[in-house]
Design a protein around this motif. Sequence first.
Motif, PDB file in Angstrom:
ATOM      1  N   ARG A  68       7.978  -3.282  -2.298  1.00  0.00           N
ATOM      2  CA  ARG A  68       7.704  -4.184  -1.170  1.00  0.00           C
ATOM      3  C   ARG A  68       7.498  -3.409   0.133  1.00  0.00           C
ATOM      4  O   ARG A  68       6.591  -3.719   0.913  1.00  0.00           O
ATOM      5  CB  ARG A  68       8.825  -5.211  -1.033  1.00  0.00           C
ATOM      6  CG  ARG A  68       8.816  -6.261  -2.132  1.00  0.00           C
ATOM      7  CD  ARG A  68       9.803  -7.386  -1.871  1.00  0.00           C
ATOM      8  NE  ARG A  68      11.188  -6.952  -1.949  1.00  0.00           N
ATOM      9  CZ  ARG A  68      11.896  -6.867  -3.067  1.00  0.00           C
ATOM     10  NH1 ARG A  68      11.354  -7.196  -4.221  1.00  0.00           N
ATOM     11  NH2 ARG A  68      13.152  -6.469  -3.029  1.00  0.00           N
ATOM     12  N   SER A  72       3.890  -3.188   2.182  1.00  0.00           N
ATOM     13  CA  SER A  72       3.783  -3.670   3.563  1.00  0.00           C
ATOM     14  C   SER A  72       3.107  -2.628   4.462  1.00  0.00           C
ATOM     15  O   SER A  72       2.480  -2.976   5.454  1.00  0.00           O
ATOM     16  CB  SER A  72       5.159  -4.035   4.123  1.00  0.00           C
ATOM     17  OG  SER A  72       5.934  -2.887   4.395  1.00  0.00           O
ATOM     18  N   GLU A  97       3.928  -8.762  -6.747  1.00  0.00           N
ATOM     19  CA  GLU A  97       4.213  -8.054  -5.496  1.00  0.00           C
ATOM     20  C   GLU A  97       3.283  -6.871  -5.269  1.00  0.00           C
ATOM     21  O   GLU A  97       3.395  -6.181  -4.274  1.00  0.00           O
ATOM     22  CB  GLU A  97       5.674  -7.606  -5.478  1.00  0.00           C
ATOM     23  CG  GLU A  97       6.631  -8.766  -5.365  1.00  0.00           C
ATOM     24  CD  GLU A  97       8.090  -8.340  -5.404  1.00  0.00           C
ATOM     25  OE1 GLU A  97       8.393  -7.209  -5.854  1.00  0.00           O
ATOM     26  OE2 GLU A  97       8.933  -9.150  -4.991  1.00  0.00           O
TER      27      GLU A  97
END
Length: 108
Positions: A68, A72, A97
């Motif tokens: 994650r 990002s 994800e």
Amino acid sequence: MNNPARVLVVEDDPTLREALCDTIQYGGYQDLSACNGIEALKIMESEEVDLIISDVQMDLMDGHTLLREVKSRRPDLPFVLITAHGSIEKAVEAMREGATDYLLKPFE
């Protein structure tokens, strides 16, 4: 002349980390290594990385959290998770994800 791709291996087991790095070098790629997710993020601040291969279960930051964090910052970066304790649910979650692949240990 093209530089070889740089692969960051994130694995808390030093023997497996070394084996993965040796395999990456044998394939003609450049290896970088980290023993946990925190160290991996620090490496990414100073080094160009073309692919991450990460264990799932690690202290300080697990592979799903690292995935994650990386996505990002670099949503286009290929990211492979490896685990000895996988489940279909976790694999589906990882793919949603942004994981490129999810491999079960042991693998060849």
